[in-house]
Design a protein around this motif. Sequence first.
Motif, PDB file in Angstrom:
ATOM      1  N   ASP A 110       2.233  -5.131 -20.434  1.00 12.93           N
ATOM      2  CA  ASP A 110       3.653  -4.862 -20.706  1.00 12.93           C
ATOM      3  C   ASP A 110       4.520  -6.023 -20.233  1.00 12.93           C
ATOM      4  O   ASP A 110       5.462  -6.428 -20.918  1.00 12.93           O
ATOM      5  CB  ASP A 110       4.106  -3.577 -20.010  1.00 12.93           C
ATOM      6  N   ALA A 111       4.217  -6.547 -19.066  1.00 13.38           N
ATOM      7  CA  ALA A 111       4.978  -7.679 -18.532  1.00 13.38           C
ATOM      8  C   ALA A 111       4.821  -8.900 -19.428  1.00 13.38           C
ATOM      9  O   ALA A 111       5.797  -9.593 -19.736  1.00 13.38           O
ATOM     10  CB  ALA A 111       4.521  -8.000 -17.111  1.00 13.38           C
ATOM     11  N   ARG A 112       3.612  -9.157 -19.872  1.00 13.56           N
ATOM     12  CA  ARG A 112       3.375 -10.309 -20.748  1.00 13.56           C
ATOM     13  C   ARG A 112       4.081 -10.141 -22.089  1.00 13.56           C
ATOM     14  O   ARG A 112       4.651 -11.095 -22.624  1.00 13.56           O
ATOM     15  CB  ARG A 112       1.882 -10.514 -20.947  1.00 13.56           C
ATOM     16  N   ALA A 113       4.051  -8.929 -22.635  1.00 16.49           N
ATOM     17  CA  ALA A 113       4.723  -8.666 -23.917  1.00 16.49           C
ATOM     18  C   ALA A 113       6.231  -8.843 -23.763  1.00 16.49           C
ATOM     19  O   ALA A 113       6.895  -9.433 -24.625  1.00 16.49           O
ATOM     20  CB  ALA A 113       4.382  -7.270 -24.421  1.00 16.49           C
ATOM     21  N   TRP A 114       6.794  -8.323 -22.659  1.00 11.14           N
ATOM     22  CA  TRP A 114       8.231  -8.476 -22.432  1.00 11.14           C
ATOM     23  C   TRP A 114       8.590  -9.957 -22.311  1.00 11.14           C
ATOM     24  O   TRP A 114       9.570 -10.419 -22.893  1.00 11.14           O
ATOM     25  CB  TRP A 114       8.678  -7.733 -21.168  1.00 11.14           C
ATOM     26  N   MET A 115       7.786 -10.701 -21.559  1.00 12.29           N
ATOM     27  CA  MET A 115       8.075 -12.119 -21.351  1.00 12.29           C
ATOM     28  C   MET A 115       7.966 -12.887 -22.666  1.00 12.29           C
ATOM     29  O   MET A 115       8.759 -13.809 -22.906  1.00 12.29           O
ATOM     30  CB  MET A 115       7.118 -12.698 -20.309  1.00 12.29           C
ATOM     31  N   GLU A 116       7.038 -12.528 -23.530  1.00 18.36           N
ATOM     32  CA  GLU A 116       6.918 -13.193 -24.828  1.00 18.36           C
ATOM     33  C   GLU A 116       8.176 -12.962 -25.673  1.00 18.36           C
ATOM     34  O   GLU A 116       8.717 -13.891 -26.272  1.00 18.36           O
ATOM     35  CB  GLU A 116       5.692 -12.674 -25.572  1.00 18.36           C
ATOM     36  N   ASP A 117       8.659 -11.714 -25.688  1.00 16.68           N
ATOM     37  CA  ASP A 117       9.899 -11.414 -26.421  1.00 16.68           C
ATOM     38  C   ASP A 117      11.094 -12.142 -25.809  1.00 16.68           C
ATOM     39  O   ASP A 117      11.941 -12.680 -26.526  1.00 16.68           O
ATOM     40  CB  ASP A 117      10.171  -9.905 -26.431  1.00 16.68           C
ATOM     41  N   PHE A 118      11.163 -12.140 -24.481  1.00 15.48           N
ATOM     42  CA  PHE A 118      12.258 -12.825 -23.799  1.00 15.48           C
ATOM     43  C   PHE A 118      12.250 -14.313 -24.125  1.00 15.48           C
ATOM     44  O   PHE A 118      13.299 -14.898 -24.416  1.00 15.48           O
ATOM     45  CB  PHE A 118      12.162 -12.622 -22.279  1.00 15.48           C
ATOM     46  N   THR A 119      11.086 -14.936 -24.080  1.00 15.77           N
ATOM     47  CA  THR A 119      10.974 -16.365 -24.337  1.00 15.77           C
ATOM     48  C   THR A 119      11.428 -16.700 -25.753  1.00 15.77           C
ATOM     49  O   THR A 119      12.132 -17.688 -25.978  1.00 15.77           O
ATOM     50  CB  THR A 119       9.536 -16.852 -24.091  1.00 15.77           C
ATOM     51  N   ASP A 120      11.054 -15.877 -26.717  1.00 15.30           N
ATOM     52  CA  ASP A 120      11.490 -16.090 -28.096  1.00 15.30           C
ATOM     53  C   ASP A 120      13.018 -16.000 -28.189  1.00 15.30           C
ATOM     54  O   ASP A 120      13.666 -16.855 -28.795  1.00 15.30           O
ATOM     55  CB  ASP A 120      10.828 -15.068 -29.018  1.00 15.30           C
ATOM     56  N   TRP A 121      13.603 -14.959 -27.562  1.00 17.07           N
ATOM     57  CA  TRP A 121      15.064 -14.808 -27.553  1.00 17.07           C
ATOM     58  C   TRP A 121      15.729 -15.999 -26.862  1.00 17.07           C
ATOM     59  O   TRP A 121      16.695 -16.573 -27.368  1.00 17.07           O
ATOM     60  CB  TRP A 121      15.452 -13.507 -26.842  1.00 17.07           C
ATOM     61  N   TYR A 122      15.210 -16.383 -25.690  1.00 21.41           N
ATOM     62  CA  TYR A 122      15.794 -17.459 -24.890  1.00 21.41           C
ATOM     63  C   TYR A 122      15.802 -18.773 -25.660  1.00 21.41           C
ATOM     64  O   TYR A 122      16.775 -19.527 -25.609  1.00 21.41           O
ATOM     65  CB  TYR A 122      14.982 -17.610 -23.596  1.00 21.41           C
ATOM     66  N   ASN A 123      14.740 -19.071 -26.376  1.00 23.95           N
ATOM     67  CA  ASN A 123      14.623 -20.346 -27.081  1.00 23.95           C
ATOM     68  C   ASN A 123      15.311 -20.373 -28.434  1.00 23.95           C
ATOM     69  O   ASN A 123      15.706 -21.444 -28.889  1.00 23.95           O
ATOM     70  CB  ASN A 123      13.153 -20.721 -27.264  1.00 23.95           C
ATOM     71  N   HIS A 124      15.455 -19.216 -29.089  1.00 25.66           N
ATOM     72  CA  HIS A 124      15.944 -19.215 -30.469  1.00 25.66           C
ATOM     73  C   HIS A 124      17.283 -18.507 -30.680  1.00 25.66           C
ATOM     74  O   HIS A 124      17.914 -18.696 -31.712  1.00 25.66           O
ATOM     75  CB  HIS A 124      14.898 -18.595 -31.395  1.00 25.66           C
ATOM     76  N   GLU A 125      17.718 -17.694 -29.731  1.00 26.48           N
ATOM     77  CA  GLU A 125      18.957 -16.941 -29.918  1.00 26.48           C
ATOM     78  C   GLU A 125      19.997 -17.166 -28.825  1.00 26.48           C
ATOM     79  O   GLU A 125      21.191 -17.086 -29.086  1.00 26.48           O
ATOM     80  CB  GLU A 125      18.651 -15.444 -30.005  1.00 26.48           C
ATOM     81  N   HIS A 126      19.554 -17.418 -27.600  1.00 24.40           N
ATOM     82  CA  HIS A 126      20.462 -17.569 -26.459  1.00 24.40           C
ATOM     83  C   HIS A 126      21.135 -18.934 -26.509  1.00 24.40           C
ATOM     84  O   HIS A 126      20.474 -19.966 -26.539  1.00 24.40           O
ATOM     85  CB  HIS A 126      19.683 -17.406 -25.159  1.00 24.40           C
ATOM     86  N   HIS A 127      22.471 -18.953 -26.525  1.00 24.68           N
ATOM     87  CA  HIS A 127      23.240 -20.192 -26.587  1.00 24.68           C
ATOM     88  C   HIS A 127      23.576 -20.631 -25.167  1.00 24.68           C
ATOM     89  O   HIS A 127      24.283 -19.937 -24.443  1.00 24.68           O
ATOM     90  CB  HIS A 127      24.502 -19.988 -27.428  1.00 24.68           C
ATOM     91  N   HIS A 128      23.091 -21.791 -24.776  1.00 22.14           N
ATOM     92  CA  HIS A 128      23.180 -22.281 -23.408  1.00 22.14           C
ATOM     93  C   HIS A 128      24.420 -23.151 -23.212  1.00 22.14           C
ATOM     94  O   HIS A 128      24.617 -24.129 -23.931  1.00 22.14           O
ATOM     95  CB  HIS A 128      21.936 -23.112 -23.072  1.00 22.14           C
ATOM     96  N   ALA A 129      25.222 -22.818 -22.233  1.00 17.76           N
ATOM     97  CA  ALA A 129      26.439 -23.581 -21.950  1.00 17.76           C
ATOM     98  C   ALA A 129      26.108 -25.028 -21.573  1.00 17.76           C
ATOM     99  O   ALA A 129      26.837 -25.946 -21.914  1.00 17.76           O
ATOM    100  CB  ALA A 129      27.230 -22.912 -20.828  1.00 17.76           C
ATOM    101  N   GLY A 130      25.017 -25.250 -20.875  1.00 19.20           N
ATOM    102  CA  GLY A 130      24.659 -26.584 -20.423  1.00 19.20           C
ATOM    103  C   GLY A 130      24.244 -27.528 -21.537  1.00 19.20           C
ATOM    104  O   GLY A 130      24.166 -28.739 -21.333  1.00 19.20           O
ATOM    105  N   ILE A 131      23.956 -26.990 -22.721  1.00 18.72           N
ATOM    106  CA  ILE A 131      23.584 -27.838 -23.859  1.00 18.72           C
ATOM    107  C   ILE A 131      24.523 -27.581 -25.032  1.00 18.72           C
ATOM    108  O   ILE A 131      24.118 -27.496 -26.186  1.00 18.72           O
ATOM    109  CB  ILE A 131      22.093 -27.682 -24.257  1.00 18.72           C
ATOM    110  N   GLY A 132      25.804 -27.471 -24.716  1.00 19.33           N
ATOM    111  CA  GLY A 132      26.832 -27.384 -25.751  1.00 19.33           C
ATOM    112  C   GLY A 132      26.802 -26.095 -26.554  1.00 19.33           C
ATOM    113  O   GLY A 132      27.181 -26.081 -27.721  1.00 19.33           O
ATOM    114  N   LEU A 133      26.357 -25.006 -25.951  1.00 21.36           N
ATOM    115  CA  LEU A 133      26.229 -23.700 -26.610  1.00 21.36           C
ATOM    116  C   LEU A 133      25.266 -23.740 -27.793  1.00 21.36           C
ATOM    117  O   LEU A 133      25.429 -23.023 -28.775  1.00 21.36           O
ATOM    118  CB  LEU A 133      27.596 -23.133 -27.013  1.00 21.36           C
TER     119      LEU A 133
END
Length: 123
Positions: free
Chosen positions: A34-57
């Motif tokens: 479950d932890a690995r599955a959650w982290m896989e989903d989180f990583t996909d969201w973090y890399n492809h959907e989350h807009h980071h202020a430190g890199i110009g959103l």
Amino acid sequence: SRPRVSNDNPFSEALFKTVKYAPTFPERFATLADARAWMEDFTDWYNHEHHHAGIGLHTPADVHHHRTAHVQQARRRAIEQARQAHPERFAAEPALPKVLDLPTSAWINRPDDPAQAEHSSAA
């Protein structure tokens, strides 16, 4: 919180805080799977959907795949279209709002000497 400490990486610390305070982070994981599955989903969201202020959103994927110029151009068009459609919502200064630029470099412990910083970034 501890400047110039070699075993403290602010990038990993920031990621850990983002993980820990994610709205979907559970109080406990039932299993390691479950932890690995959650982290896989989180990583996909973090890399492809989350807009980071430190890199110009931008998303990390946009930066990695060199799509930032296209995204910035689309943002500028959207701002201009919104300004033309509703000028009363914008300040008189045409530079506002602005599209954020990407940083030119990232540092954990930037040298105090600018010559050292230039030499280190070229390596």
